[in-house]
Design an enzyme around this catalytic site. Structure first.
Site: not given
Length: 421
Positions: A80, A168, A275-276, A301, A247, A278, A254, A78
């Site tokens: 881009h 997106q 990546d430190g 990503d 996302a 996310h 709860r 994954h």
């Protein structure tokens, strides 16, 4: 970090190699002193030999690893883009440049991700990818390949939610649709390996999952589903979670949401961006404890700014600011992918997040290969698998990349012995 392609002049004629004096990462996910024998681009019979020197054959390169770790080529399922290119550019040039960079940093197999674009544009992009793959296979048969192998496509959109769209483009978001999904699969000639959905957006999501699950991996992606809806999707056959924690609803005591449903669904694979930026290191460690390392898949990503200077770039048609390793949308400051490649993510997981090296390697090699259905060819150093090997020094600095049994990239003084044939 620059790299040398000095081996290119021997690339076409060289298909045999012995890598000696290395710490080999074995299929039991441990290191052992030995050497790796590669014949005709594939791992040979004596792939790990301790205390015994394999006899080189005529024309064979013998590479002294000088005590480095020897690990399988990494697999990013994954991401881009990189080096100014994006998979969604929809050109063979973009795919080739992306694949070349990825191989140069030790990622020897790739499954790039799409963005949420118009259906027809996605179809055209997938057709181009399928054509590229066939052409790349022909080139490899003629003399190997210095680019990462394209072994899949991860469709992050367009069947996602508006609420959790992230970077997106919501103008192109649609509900999950069997006919459209089949068009994607047909256009890619089987290259699409994952299709992401937001199950809460469609009352027929369960029917969609049941209809498509035997044809492609169904993942939960950019979804605002609660625990019950996510569990319903997983019980119907969804088996993958796109960049966990990002996302999707927060994981609370709860309202455990998608994360809680993933935890309770042992057949679901999990993507993590280490990546430190996310995910906090504590949460990464907690996730490994909750779900077990066998389900964890490290991804980058990464977007087109990876390997490039700071500045403004685009992702899925949206403007993105990149400063250091942080990429954010110009419009609202939301995270927009990463600017970190997979090898660096793996290094961060080990050095800054406390994940054991042997575990992190498996999460960037073994686990993605299994998830993609490609473990018979990729993901470990074993007889009959592709001769893709990455050499790292004790500080996890990249020293060399061997692709299909040929040293295509060298960042180091690693030498050929004087008795090489």
């Amino acid at each position: 970090q620059g790299y040398s392609s000095a081996a290119s002049d021997v690339y076409k004629r060289q298909v045999k190699m012995i890598i000696k004096n290395v710490r080999v990462y074995t299929e039991d996910q441990q290191f052992t002193d030995g050497e790796i024998v590669i014949r005709d681009g594939m791992i040979g019979d004596s792939h790990v030999v301790s205390g015994v020197d394999a006899e080189p054959e005529a024309g064979e390169e013998v590479l002294d690893g000088e005590g480095c770790y020897a690990i399988p080529g990494l697999i990013d399922l994954h991401f881009h883009g990189c080096m100014g290119y994006d998979f969604c550019d929809g050109t063979k040039e973009a795919i080739e440049e992306i694949a070349r960079y990825e191989a140069s940093i030790g990622v020897t197999a790739i499954s790039p991700a799409t963005m949420t674009l118009p259906v027809e544009e996605l179809e055209n992009m997938l057709e181009t990818a399928a054509e590229y793959r066939e052409e790349a296979k022909k080139r490899a048969k003629e003399g190997g390949s210095k680019e990462a192998d394209l072994i899949g496509v991860n469709m992050e959109g367009p069947f996602i939610s508006v609420e959790k769209k992230g970077a997106q483009d919501e103008r192109n978001i649609i509900t999950c649709n069997e006919e459209v999904c089949r068009r994607f699969l047909d256009a890619s000639k089987g290259l699409v390996k994952y299709v992401g959905i937001a199950p809460e957006r469609n009352e027929d999501a369960v029917s969609f999952i049941r209809a498509m699950k035997d044809k492609v991996n169904i993942s939960l992606a950019h979804t605002n589903a609660g625990y019950d809806k996510a569990m319903e999707a997983f019980q119907a056959g969804a088996n993958h979670a796109v960049h966990l924690y990002n996302a999707m609803p927060a994981f609370t005591h709860r309202a455990p949401g998608v994360v809680g449903a993933v935890c309770d669904s042992e057949h679901v694979d999990v993507e993590l961006i280490c990546d430190g930026v996310h995910i906090h290191p504590s949460m990464v460690r907690a996730t490994f404890k909750m779900m077990g390392a066998d389900r964890m898949i490290l991804i980058s990503d990464s977007m087109r700014a990876t390997g490039m200077p700071d500045g403004q770039y685009t992702l899925g048609g949206l403007d993105v600011n990149v400063v250091g390793n942080r990429a954010t949308l110009v419009s609202n400051g939301a995270l927009a992918g990463s600017a970190t490649n997979l090898l660096d993510c793996m290094r961060v997981a080990v050095k800054e997040m406390g994940i054991p090296l042997e575990t992190a390697i498996a999460c960037a090699t073994v686990n993605p290969a299994k998830s993609l259905g490609e473990y018979d060819r990729y993901g470990s150093i074993a007889k009959g698998k592709k001769g893709n090997v990455v050499l790292l020094d004790q500080e996890l600095n990249l020293k060399a990349v061997v692709k299909d049994g040929v040293r295509t990239v060298s960042y180091t003084h690693l030498t050929l012995p004087t008795n090489s044939l």
